[in-house]
Design a protein around this motif. Structure first.
Motif, PDB file in Angstrom:
ATOM      1  N   PHE A   1      -0.386   5.530  -8.102  1.00 37.19           N
ATOM      2  CA  PHE A   1      -1.607   6.334  -8.007  1.00 37.19           C
ATOM      3  C   PHE A   1      -1.334   7.818  -8.272  1.00 37.19           C
ATOM      4  O   PHE A   1      -2.161   8.505  -8.873  1.00 37.19           O
ATOM      5  CB  PHE A   1      -2.265   6.149  -6.643  1.00 37.19           C
ATOM      6  CG  PHE A   1      -2.910   4.807  -6.452  1.00 37.19           C
ATOM      7  CD1 PHE A   1      -3.760   4.300  -7.410  1.00 37.19           C
ATOM      8  CD2 PHE A   1      -2.662   4.049  -5.319  1.00 37.19           C
ATOM      9  CE1 PHE A   1      -4.369   3.059  -7.256  1.00 37.19           C
ATOM     10  CE2 PHE A   1      -3.260   2.813  -5.146  1.00 37.19           C
ATOM     11  CZ  PHE A   1      -4.117   2.316  -6.115  1.00 37.19           C
ATOM     12  N   VAL A   2      -0.190   8.311  -7.834  1.00 40.60           N
ATOM     13  CA  VAL A   2       0.161   9.717  -8.075  1.00 40.60           C
ATOM     14  C   VAL A   2       0.327   9.975  -9.565  1.00 40.60           C
ATOM     15  O   VAL A   2      -0.172  10.969 -10.115  1.00 40.60           O
ATOM     16  CB  VAL A   2       1.446  10.103  -7.305  1.00 40.60           C
ATOM     17  CG1 VAL A   2       1.998  11.437  -7.820  1.00 40.60           C
ATOM     18  CG2 VAL A   2       1.161  10.189  -5.818  1.00 40.60           C
ATOM     19  N   ARG A   3       1.039   9.067 -10.254  1.00 39.93           N
ATOM     20  CA  ARG A   3       1.252   9.265 -11.698  1.00 39.93           C
ATOM     21  C   ARG A   3      -0.054   9.168 -12.474  1.00 39.93           C
ATOM     22  O   ARG A   3      -0.287   9.942 -13.415  1.00 39.93           O
ATOM     23  CB  ARG A   3       2.291   8.260 -12.206  1.00 39.93           C
ATOM     24  CG  ARG A   3       3.715   8.619 -11.812  1.00 39.93           C
ATOM     25  CD  ARG A   3       4.720   7.825 -12.622  1.00 39.93           C
ATOM     26  NE  ARG A   3       4.786   6.431 -12.212  1.00 39.93           N
ATOM     27  CZ  ARG A   3       5.671   5.948 -11.333  1.00 39.93           C
ATOM     28  NH1 ARG A   3       6.552   6.774 -10.762  1.00 39.93           N
ATOM     29  NH2 ARG A   3       5.690   4.672 -11.019  1.00 39.93           N
TER      30      ARG A   3
ATOM     31  N   ALA B   1     -12.301   8.408  -9.631  1.00 41.47           N
ATOM     32  CA  ALA B   1     -10.966   7.816  -9.511  1.00 41.47           C
ATOM     33  C   ALA B   1     -10.007   8.790  -8.837  1.00 41.47           C
ATOM     34  O   ALA B   1      -9.201   8.389  -7.975  1.00 41.47           O
ATOM     35  CB  ALA B   1     -10.442   7.435 -10.893  1.00 41.47           C
ATOM     36  N   GLU B   2     -10.080  10.052  -9.200  1.00 43.19           N
ATOM     37  CA  GLU B   2      -9.227  11.056  -8.575  1.00 43.19           C
ATOM     38  C   GLU B   2      -9.467  11.135  -7.072  1.00 43.19           C
ATOM     39  O   GLU B   2      -8.518  11.241  -6.283  1.00 43.19           O
ATOM     40  CB  GLU B   2      -9.462  12.429  -9.211  1.00 43.19           C
ATOM     41  CG  GLU B   2      -8.749  12.631 -10.535  1.00 43.19           C
ATOM     42  CD  GLU B   2      -8.717  14.103 -10.927  1.00 43.19           C
ATOM     43  OE1 GLU B   2      -9.776  14.757 -10.835  1.00 43.19           O
ATOM     44  OE2 GLU B   2      -7.640  14.579 -11.322  1.00 43.19           O
ATOM     45  N   ASP B   3     -10.732  11.061  -6.669  1.00 43.04           N
ATOM     46  CA  ASP B   3     -11.059  11.117  -5.234  1.00 43.04           C
ATOM     47  C   ASP B   3     -10.506   9.905  -4.489  1.00 43.04           C
ATOM     48  O   ASP B   3      -9.956  10.036  -3.391  1.00 43.04           O
ATOM     49  CB  ASP B   3     -12.576  11.186  -5.044  1.00 43.04           C
ATOM     50  CG  ASP B   3     -13.169  12.519  -5.497  1.00 43.04           C
ATOM     51  OD1 ASP B   3     -12.397  13.488  -5.601  1.00 43.04           O
ATOM     52  OD2 ASP B   3     -14.384  12.560  -5.753  1.00 43.04           O
ATOM     53  N   VAL B   4     -10.646   8.733  -5.101  1.00 43.31           N
ATOM     54  CA  VAL B   4     -10.144   7.506  -4.473  1.00 43.31           C
ATOM     55  C   VAL B   4      -8.625   7.554  -4.348  1.00 43.31           C
ATOM     56  O   VAL B   4      -8.054   7.253  -3.288  1.00 43.31           O
ATOM     57  CB  VAL B   4     -10.572   6.265  -5.274  1.00 43.31           C
ATOM     58  CG1 VAL B   4      -9.860   5.008  -4.751  1.00 43.31           C
ATOM     59  CG2 VAL B   4     -12.084   6.072  -5.199  1.00 43.31           C
TER      60      VAL B   4
ATOM     61  N   THR C   1      -3.397   8.276  -1.317  1.00 48.40           N
ATOM     62  CA  THR C   1      -2.054   8.876  -1.362  1.00 48.40           C
ATOM     63  C   THR C   1      -1.875  10.031  -0.379  1.00 48.40           C
ATOM     64  O   THR C   1      -0.757  10.520  -0.213  1.00 48.40           O
ATOM     65  CB  THR C   1      -1.741   9.397  -2.775  1.00 48.40           C
ATOM     66  OG1 THR C   1      -2.728  10.365  -3.162  1.00 48.40           O
ATOM     67  CG2 THR C   1      -1.734   8.256  -3.783  1.00 48.40           C
ATOM     68  N   GLU C   2      -2.949  10.458   0.268  1.00 48.89           N
ATOM     69  CA  GLU C   2      -2.820  11.610   1.175  1.00 48.89           C
ATOM     70  C   GLU C   2      -1.962  11.235   2.380  1.00 48.89           C
ATOM     71  O   GLU C   2      -1.878  10.069   2.791  1.00 48.89           O
ATOM     72  CB  GLU C   2      -4.188  12.124   1.600  1.00 48.89           C
ATOM     73  CG  GLU C   2      -4.975  11.170   2.478  1.00 48.89           C
ATOM     74  CD  GLU C   2      -6.341  11.729   2.844  1.00 48.89           C
ATOM     75  OE1 GLU C   2      -7.031  11.079   3.647  1.00 48.89           O
ATOM     76  OE2 GLU C   2      -6.708  12.809   2.339  1.00 48.89           O
TER      77      GLU C   2
ATOM     78  N   GLN D   1       0.818  -1.213   0.000  1.00 50.15           N
ATOM     79  CA  GLN D   1       0.000   0.000   0.000  1.00 50.15           C
ATOM     80  C   GLN D   1       0.856   1.270   0.000  1.00 50.15           C
ATOM     81  O   GLN D   1       0.488   2.278  -0.612  1.00 50.15           O
ATOM     82  CB  GLN D   1      -0.930  -0.006   1.220  1.00 50.15           C
ATOM     83  CG  GLN D   1      -2.010  -1.073   1.133  1.00 50.15           C
ATOM     84  CD  GLN D   1      -2.853  -1.130   2.393  1.00 50.15           C
ATOM     85  OE1 GLN D   1      -3.817  -0.376   2.550  1.00 50.15           O
ATOM     86  NE2 GLN D   1      -2.499  -2.017   3.299  1.00 50.15           N
ATOM     87  N   ILE D   2       1.993   1.205   0.683  1.00 47.93           N
ATOM     88  CA  ILE D   2       2.885   2.367   0.699  1.00 47.93           C
ATOM     89  C   ILE D   2       3.524   2.571  -0.677  1.00 47.93           C
ATOM     90  O   ILE D   2       3.569   3.689  -1.197  1.00 47.93           O
ATOM     91  CB  ILE D   2       3.970   2.190   1.786  1.00 47.93           C
ATOM     92  CG1 ILE D   2       3.333   2.290   3.176  1.00 47.93           C
ATOM     93  CG2 ILE D   2       5.069   3.249   1.630  1.00 47.93           C
ATOM     94  CD1 ILE D   2       4.248   1.908   4.311  1.00 47.93           C
ATOM     95  N   LYS D   3       4.001   1.499  -1.271  1.00 44.87           N
ATOM     96  CA  LYS D   3       4.652   1.601  -2.578  1.00 44.87           C
ATOM     97  C   LYS D   3       3.658   1.949  -3.681  1.00 44.87           C
ATOM     98  O   LYS D   3       4.036   2.540  -4.699  1.00 44.87           O
ATOM     99  CB  LYS D   3       5.358   0.290  -2.919  1.00 44.87           C
ATOM    100  CG  LYS D   3       6.514  -0.066  -1.986  1.00 44.87           C
ATOM    101  CD  LYS D   3       7.626   0.970  -2.052  1.00 44.87           C
ATOM    102  CE  LYS D   3       8.387   0.914  -3.363  1.00 44.87           C
ATOM    103  NZ  LYS D   3       9.520   1.869  -3.386  1.00 44.87           N
TER     104      LYS D   3
END
Length: 274
Positions: free
Chosen positions: A183-185, A208-211, A216-217, A176-178
């Motif tokens: 997700f950022v890209r 998708a952006e919200d998820v 990633t927050e 999940q960390i990696k």
């Protein structure tokens, strides 16, 4: 003297005695163990030979260690296993479906989507296995209680499940960390094409952006990192990134064993009244 009489001899003021309802077989000898409790907490333990005689301290330590390890692992598998099993894993399939839906909207981050899908599928498979581990442990426990015997085979079976459970917990955190990188890209590219989309496509991309923003927050990621640190602390308190090693499973297991050895020597052994 009887078991009960000898156990009572070591009872202190206001303590109650909880005699384990099974025999511990260690090095072909048979032992019984009792815990002394006071005001809701355990104050000490005593190991007797099955004939009722108090075992010498050296003789008592190996079966006491078996007893403590078994109960510690069973407690962890029950409590943590229940917590892990209750996590809402349906979100994994939902996220995979969402990633597949937005795949036509992007070009440069298609590979990131595939990596993310594979990682989420690995998480889903891992949590399915976690949900199987707890019932397997309870089956071993119930069979042990029925036979009234805790021997090395029973302990080895529970230990194996505990190690597998720990590996899965650790691996899931690391995945999940990696996954933040992918997700950022993907989010970055989605933000550039969002204005070109309309209707359901735009709605899907926005969802998708919200998820991805949630995943990633910093609040979510810092919680994962905090949990990861507990797995990666070595006996000296240093953080070691086991997952980056080719033999990470063996290294993580050995680190856990080393910390358990120290806990036994420094804390648990002092509770043995033999």
């Amino acid at each position: 003297m009887s078991l009960e009489t000898n156990f009572k001899q070591y009872k202190r003021f206001l303590e109650t005695i909880d005699i384990a309802k099974y025999t511990v077989i260690c090095k072909e000898s048979r032992f019984r163990v009792a815990a002394y409790n006071k005001l809701g907490s355990t104050k000490g333990y005593l190991v007797l030979r099955e004939d009722g005689d108090v075992a010498s301290r050296d003789e008592a330590i190996p079966p006491y260690r078996m007893f403590m390890a078994f109960n510690s692992y069973m407690f962890a598998l029950h409590e943590q296993g229940q917590a892990e099993s209750n996590k809402p894993t349906a979100i994994f399939k939902d996220t995979i479906n969402l990633l597949n839906e937005i795949k036509p909207f992007v070009t440069t981050s298609k590979d990131d989507i595939e990596i993310a899908i594979n990682n989420i599928q690995e998480l889903d498979d891992g949590y399915k296995r976690i949900k199987e581990i707890q019932p397997e442990a309870m089956k071993i426990f119930n069979e042990m209680m029925k036979e009234g015997i805790l021997d090395q085979t029973v302990l080895d079976n529970i230990t194996s499940l505990m190690k597998e459970f720990t590996r899965l917990q650790y691996k899931h955190l690391y995945i999940q960390i990696k996954a933040k990188e992918q997700f950022v890209r993907v989010s970055t590219e989605l933000s550039t094409v969002l204005n070109t989309l309309s209707g359901d496509e735009r709605k899907t991309a926005s969802k998708a952006e919200d998820v991805f923003k949630f995943l990633t927050e910093e609040k979510y990621q810092s919680g994962l990192r905090k949990s990861l640190i507990e797995f990666e602390k070595d006996p000296q308190g240093n953080q070691v990134a086991f997952f980056e090693r080719s033999n990470w499973q063996e290294a993580l297991s050995q680190n856990t064993d080393d910390k358990n050895d120290i806990l036994f020597e420094k804390t648990l052994l002092s509770q043995l009244r033999n």
